[in-house]
Design a protein around this motif. Structure first.
Motif, PDB file in Angstrom:
ATOM      1  N   HIS A  80       4.766   7.216  -1.887  1.00 18.83           N
ATOM      2  CA  HIS A  80       4.589   6.565  -0.588  1.00 18.83           C
ATOM      3  C   HIS A  80       3.092   6.325  -0.399  1.00 18.83           C
ATOM      4  CE1 HIS A  80       8.709   7.580   1.017  1.00 18.83           C
ATOM      5  NE2 HIS A  80       8.609   8.425   0.005  1.00 18.83           N
ATOM      6  N   ASP A  82      -0.014   4.577   2.061  1.00 21.26           N
ATOM      7  CA  ASP A  82      -0.302   4.088   3.404  1.00 21.26           C
ATOM      8  C   ASP A  82      -1.796   4.163   3.640  1.00 21.26           C
ATOM      9  OD1 ASP A  82       0.475   2.990   5.827  1.00 21.26           O
ATOM     10  OD2 ASP A  82       0.569   4.932   6.824  1.00 21.26           O
ATOM     11  N   GLU A  83      -2.241   3.538   4.696  1.00 17.78           N
ATOM     12  CA  GLU A  83      -3.659   3.530   5.061  1.00 17.78           C
ATOM     13  C   GLU A  83      -3.765   3.636   6.573  1.00 17.78           C
ATOM     14  OE1 GLU A  83      -1.867  -0.076   5.711  1.00 17.78           O
ATOM     15  OE2 GLU A  83      -2.011   0.888   3.753  1.00 17.78           O
ATOM     16  N   TRP A  96      -7.002   5.843   2.737  1.00 17.91           N
ATOM     17  CA  TRP A  96      -5.815   5.545   1.944  1.00 17.91           C
ATOM     18  C   TRP A  96      -5.241   6.855   1.431  1.00 17.91           C
ATOM     19  CZ3 TRP A  96      -4.528   0.268   0.509  1.00 17.91           C
ATOM     20  CH2 TRP A  96      -5.427  -0.689   1.018  1.00 17.91           C
ATOM     21  N   THR A 138       5.566   1.146   0.505  1.00 22.90           N
ATOM     22  CA  THR A 138       4.399   0.863   1.334  1.00 22.90           C
ATOM     23  C   THR A 138       4.860   0.264   2.660  1.00 22.90           C
ATOM     24  OG1 THR A 138       4.082  -1.431   0.596  1.00 22.90           O
ATOM     25  CG2 THR A 138       3.115   0.312  -0.768  1.00 22.90           C
ATOM     26  N   ASP A 139       3.906   0.066   3.565  1.00 27.24           N
ATOM     27  CA  ASP A 139       4.218  -0.723   4.756  1.00 27.24           C
ATOM     28  C   ASP A 139       4.172  -2.199   4.355  1.00 27.24           C
ATOM     29  OD1 ASP A 139       1.546  -1.330   4.513  1.00 27.24           O
ATOM     30  OD2 ASP A 139       0.901  -0.042   6.160  1.00 27.24           O
ATOM     31  N   TYR A 144      -0.995  -4.964  -0.962  1.00 22.62           N
ATOM     32  CA  TYR A 144      -0.420  -4.139  -2.020  1.00 22.62           C
ATOM     33  C   TYR A 144       0.264  -4.970  -3.109  1.00 22.62           C
ATOM     34  CZ  TYR A 144      -0.884   0.186   0.737  1.00 22.62           C
ATOM     35  OH  TYR A 144      -1.360   1.262   1.433  1.00 22.62           O
ATOM     36  N   LYS A 161       8.270  -0.686   6.755  1.00 24.84           N
ATOM     37  CA  LYS A 161       7.619   0.287   7.634  1.00 24.84           C
ATOM     38  C   LYS A 161       8.492   1.516   7.851  1.00 24.84           C
ATOM     39  CE  LYS A 161       4.298   1.416  10.589  1.00 24.84           C
ATOM     40  NZ  LYS A 161       2.902   1.627  10.178  1.00 24.84           N
ATOM     41  N   ASN A 164       8.598   4.515   5.285  1.00 20.69           N
ATOM     42  CA  ASN A 164       7.381   5.268   5.001  1.00 20.69           C
ATOM     43  C   ASN A 164       7.117   6.396   5.996  1.00 20.69           C
ATOM     44  OD1 ASN A 164       5.803   5.150   2.765  1.00 20.69           O
ATOM     45  ND2 ASN A 164       4.207   3.870   3.628  1.00 20.69           N
ATOM     46  N   GLU A 168       3.748   9.310   7.168  1.00 18.69           N
ATOM     47  CA  GLU A 168       3.191   9.292   8.519  1.00 18.69           C
ATOM     48  C   GLU A 168       2.905  10.707   9.012  1.00 18.69           C
ATOM     49  OE1 GLU A 168       2.251   6.669  10.051  1.00 18.69           O
ATOM     50  OE2 GLU A 168       3.104   5.195   8.674  1.00 18.69           O
TER      51      GLU A 168
END
Length: 236
Positions: A80, A82-83, A96, A138-139, A144, A161, A164, A168
């Motif tokens: 997974h 994310d940023e 990140w 990913t979102d 990406y 979204k 993921n 979070e």
């Protein structure tokens, strides 16, 4: 945490390595300031300044994080990514982060951009350490798409979204520490601190809701044993 009292003395340091290891553990394991750790040590009869605690955390946090990375089991093949924005001196900096299917943080990277170049740099760093994953979640950030096609063409990329949520939750300790520290002072400081903090939390914050009380105590005991062995590897 009581490290064995017969640990060899750490060359160049006035305090025994078990005290230094305890200070680093307490600082990263709980949402404590260096002043809080100073008070914990004072209650145990150890007089040390918060500045000394800060230096210990900075110097040896990296050591423990390196040992944990070195000895960790192979990562799951489902990642997974994310940023999230981290304001530093009024400037938007991007943190990140990647976690695997077990919820363990694989790595973090602090960068000033949120574009394809930044995504590629982070993904390249991950693949160099863990090899190519089977699934990447990913979102919906389009940055990406191209890096994943180039670096992991066989991976199943799922951009959604809602999928993921696992990553979070990994930001909560970061936000808590960020608030306690009065925000990070520089990207370099954020990178150094979070690289250590996330790895230390990997072994001391198992997913307790999945474990029975006996299993959790067993995992915690194993984590303490690891920490003691890493304390023995500390060098000036």
């Amino acid at each position: 945490m009581n490290a064995p009292s017969d640990m060899p003395r750490l060359k160049g340091y006035r305090f025994p390595r078990q005290i230094i290891a305890y200070a680093v553990w307490a600082y990263h394991r709980f949402a404590l300031s260096t002043g809080d750790v100073e008070d914990l040590l004072a209650e145990r009869g150890v007089t040390v300044s918060r500045e000394t605690v800060r230096k210990w955390v900075k110097r040896f946090g990296r050591h423990f994080a390196h040992c944990i990375k070195r000895d960790r089991p192979a990562a799951a093949d489902k990642w997974h990514l994310d940023e999230v924005v981290v304001p530093i001196n009024g400037v938007k900096i991007w943190l990140w982060r990647a976690v695997d299917a077990n919820g363990d943080v694989l790595d973090i990277l602090v960068q000033p951009r949120r574009n394809a170049r930044a995504a590629k740099r982070f993904l390249k760093q991950l693949i160099a350490r863990f090899s190519r994953p089977r699934v990447i979640i990913t979102d919906k950030l389009r940055s990406y798409i191209k890096p994943i096609r180039q670096l992991a063409p066989d991976a199943d990329h799922r951009a959604h979204k809602g999928l993921n949520n696992r990553i979070e939750g990994s930001y909560r300790p970061t936000r808590k520490r960020e608030k306690l520290m009065g925000r990070f002072k520089s990207p370099g400081q954020a990178q150094r601190f979070l690289s250590a903090h996330d790895q230390i939390n990997t072994i001391f914050r198992p997913r307790r809701y999945r474990l029975s009380a006996a299993s959790y105590r067993h995992v915690r005991s194993d984590a303490f044993d690891l920490w003691r062995s890493y304390a023995l590897e500390m060098t000036a």
